[in-house]
Write an enzyme that holds these catalytic residues in place. Structure first.
Site, PDB file in Angstrom:
ATOM      1  N   GLU A   1      36.512  44.773  36.704  1.00 35.58           N
ATOM      2  CA  GLU A   1      36.092  43.620  35.943  1.00 35.58           C
ATOM      3  C   GLU A   1      35.567  42.563  37.131  1.00 35.58           C
ATOM      4  OE1 GLU A   1      38.731  43.411  37.893  1.00 35.58           O
ATOM      5  OE2 GLU A   1      39.594  41.558  37.104  1.00 35.58           O
TER       6      GLU A   1
ATOM      7  N   HIS B   1      42.864  49.475  25.786  1.00 38.25           N
ATOM      8  CA  HIS B   1      41.683  49.764  26.837  1.00 38.25           C
ATOM      9  C   HIS B   1      40.146  49.993  26.285  1.00 38.25           C
ATOM     10  CE1 HIS B   1      40.239  51.668  30.555  1.00 38.25           C
ATOM     11  NE2 HIS B   1      40.963  51.092  31.112  1.00 38.25           N
TER      12      HIS B   1
HETATM   13  N1  LIG Z   1      39.211  48.478  29.956  1.00 35.26           N
HETATM   14  C1  LIG Z   1      38.885  48.391  31.139  1.00 35.26           C
HETATM   15  N2  LIG Z   1      39.768  47.690  31.986  1.00 35.26           N
HETATM   16  C2  LIG Z   1      39.468  48.198  33.332  1.00 35.26           C
HETATM   17  C3  LIG Z   1      38.013  48.816  33.889  1.00 35.26           C
HETATM   18  N3  LIG Z   1      38.144  48.849  35.214  1.00 35.26           N
HETATM   19  C4  LIG Z   1      39.298  47.746  35.684  1.00 35.26           C
HETATM   20  N4  LIG Z   1      40.030  47.708  34.450  1.00 35.26           N
HETATM   21  C5  LIG Z   1      41.272  46.918  34.409  1.00 35.26           C
HETATM   22  O1  LIG Z   1      41.049  45.586  34.907  1.00 35.26           O
HETATM   23  C6  LIG Z   1      42.501  45.096  35.178  1.00 35.26           C
HETATM   24  C7  LIG Z   1      42.417  44.204  36.276  1.00 35.26           C
HETATM   25  O2  LIG Z   1      43.753  43.600  36.591  1.00 35.26           O
HETATM   26  P1  LIG Z   1      43.885  42.560  37.806  1.00 35.26           P
HETATM   27  O3  LIG Z   1      43.417  43.143  39.141  1.00 35.26           O
HETATM   28  O4  LIG Z   1      45.341  42.628  37.841  1.00 35.26           O
HETATM   29  O5  LIG Z   1      43.265  41.363  37.351  1.00 35.26           O
HETATM   30  P2  LIG Z   1      43.231  40.199  36.121  1.00 35.26           P
HETATM   31  O6  LIG Z   1      44.466  40.832  35.149  1.00 35.26           O
HETATM   32  O7  LIG Z   1      42.087  40.121  35.681  1.00 35.26           O
HETATM   33  O8  LIG Z   1      43.827  39.023  36.637  1.00 35.26           O
HETATM   34  P3  LIG Z   1      43.116  37.852  37.608  1.00 35.26           P
HETATM   35  O9  LIG Z   1      41.844  38.792  38.062  1.00 35.26           O
HETATM   36  O10 LIG Z   1      44.060  37.567  38.722  1.00 35.26           O
HETATM   37  O11 LIG Z   1      42.769  36.868  36.732  1.00 35.26           O
HETATM   38  C8  LIG Z   1      43.320  46.225  35.254  1.00 35.26           C
HETATM   39  O12 LIG Z   1      44.413  46.377  34.296  1.00 35.26           O
HETATM   40  C9  LIG Z   1      42.304  47.537  35.345  1.00 35.26           C
HETATM   41  O13 LIG Z   1      42.948  48.671  34.815  1.00 35.26           O
HETATM   42  C10 LIG Z   1      37.159  49.133  32.811  1.00 35.26           C
HETATM   43  O14 LIG Z   1      36.343  49.829  33.044  1.00 35.26           O
HETATM   44  N5  LIG Z   1      37.780  49.317  31.591  1.00 35.26           N
END
Ligand SMILES: Nc1nc2c(ncn2[C@@H]2O[C@H](COP(=O)(O)OP(=O)(O)OP(=O)(O)O)[C@@H](O)[C@H]2O)c(=O)[nH]1
Length: 406
Positions: free
Chosen positions: A320, A290
């Protein structure tokens, strides 16, 4: 925005990641203290948005203190009439009428200058300059042997230096005003003959000490204001605007579009919206951890700031997902910028701990912001285009289907 330069953004992000990783060290705290001092010394490093928020705050102080001064000043006529010989009352009465008119003018200027930063700053300066000018006028007009008859005038420089602490002035602004008050005190001492006497030196010392206390109050007040503004409008990890600030910004852009049209411009200033999402970001978190994911988000934010112009707005929409507002760019130009960003992300070497390379790509949805639509509609269109890009294989730019013009 507050972090308009990418170097500053990187400094901020490194500090945030360090803070999360380790307890603060003395050197680190000193660095934070020095950068806070730079922020409160002058308004040079303040973002345009903060300057507006600062001006609104300053305006509320001008209105409150201006009202107090305007009420207190005529009340002092009672003391004057008890203490001053009748033939001298005319001098102070005239001065007080001018002062009162000036204060009413300052109050009116501040009241009607809601978003006019220069006017608000000017009214704050005048609020301090008017009582000082009044005192100067009375001292210059009164026969020197009668100056001792003045009661309650000698504290004017002290009152004004104390009042500096009520305003969120920058240190340089307060210092300039404080030095002017010291000059006023020195002048009054030459008039009443106390210059360089024990009593005179004591007063100068007292006023200087009061000025230092006011400067400290200004520093803490302004840095608190900056911190609260930051917390309310910026994402703590990346240093970019947060979702709330983005929505406010979109409304401001639309108001500006309407304003330019209202002023007779034939062409409405175009504005486009890019919504970006990192591809398979969950996989990055799962594979590298993370904290590396956080680092990638920061590097991505920095790249977006580098790839856009100073007046474009880059925001973290959530997780993201990021949004960029391109002011002055139509659909064709926005597609070019989006494609340039997509390519830059693909070619940039993102790194994790120990500088291991992490492949990163992004999908982007692009839309045009209509002047009269609710901003949520444009965001929804950009989001739909983004998810089409995801469905069609990711690492690509898709233009939204624009609504038909009325
Ligand atoms: N390290 C970190 N991870 C984050 C943060 N906010 C969200 N995430 C992670 O971003 C990930 C988003 O995953 P998904 O929505 O499945 O999207 P993805 O894996 O990018 O897949 P696609 O968007 O379909 O390409 C999740 O695992 C969240 O936990 C953050 O502030 N820091």
């Amino acid at each position: 925005m507050l972090f308009s330069k990418s170097r500053e953004l990187r400094e901020y992000q490194n500090r945030r990641l360090d803070e999360l990783a380790e307890p603060p060290e003395v050197g680190h705290e000193l660095f934070v203290g020095l950068s806070a001092l730079r922020d409160t010394l002058s308004s040079r490093y303040h973002s345009r948005d903060f300057t507006f928020a600062h001006a609104r705050y300053l305006r509320s102080r001008v209105l409150a203190l201006g009202l107090i001064f305007a009420l207190l000043s005529p009340l002092w006529i009672v003391v004057d009439s008890l203490m001053l010989p009748t033939e001298l009352l005319g001098y102070t009465l005239l001065g007080r009428v001018i002062l009162l008119l000036g204060l009413v003018g300052v109050l009116a200027l501040a009241y009607f200058s809601r978003e006019r930063i220069r006017h608000i700053r000017f009214s704050a300066g005048m609020l301090l300059a008017l009582p000082a000018g009044f005192y100067l006028l009375v001292l210059s007009m009164l026969p020197p042997d009668q100056v001792h008859g003045l009661v309650g005038y000698g504290f004017i420089p002290f009152l004004l230096v104390a009042a500096l602490s009520v305003f969120p002035f920058t240190l340089l602004e307060s210092l300039a005003a404080g030095l002017a008050m010291l000059g006023l005190l020195a002048f009054s001492q030459t008039v009443d003959g106390s210059w360089l006497t024990g009593h005179g030196v004591e007063s100068i010392w007292l006023l200087s000490s009061l000025l230092i206390v006011s400067l400290a109050a200004n520093h803490f007040q302004l840095s608190l204001l900056l911190r609260l503004y930051r917390q309310a409008t910026h994402d703590p990890l990346t240093g970019l605007f947060n979702r709330g600030a983005l929505e406010v910004h979109l409304e401001k852009v639309q108001a500006w579009q309407r304003d330019t049209e209202g002023r007779g411009s034939l062409v409405c200033v175009p504005c486009s919206l890019l919504m970006l999402d990192l591809d398979h970001f969950k996989h990055i978190n799962d594979s590298y951890g993370h904290s590396v994911g956080d680092g990638v988000l920061c590097q991505f934010a920095e790249l977006l700031v580098r790839q856009t112009r100073r007046h474009d707005c880059v925001a973290r929409y959530g997780g993201e997902e990021f949004v960029i507002i391109l002011v002055g760019s139509g659909q064709a130009r926005a597609l070019e910028v989006a494609e340039r960003i997509r390519y830059a992300v693909e070619k940039t070497e993102f790194t994790g701990h120990d500088d291991e390379p992490i492949p990163v790509t992004t999908s982007i949805g692009v839309t045009h912001l209509q002047q009269d639509e609710p901003p949520q509609e444009a965001l929804k269109r950009a989001d739909e285009a983004l998810y089409q890009a995801k469905r069609e294989g990711r690492n690509q730019v898709i233009s939204a289907v624009e609504p038909a013009l009325p």
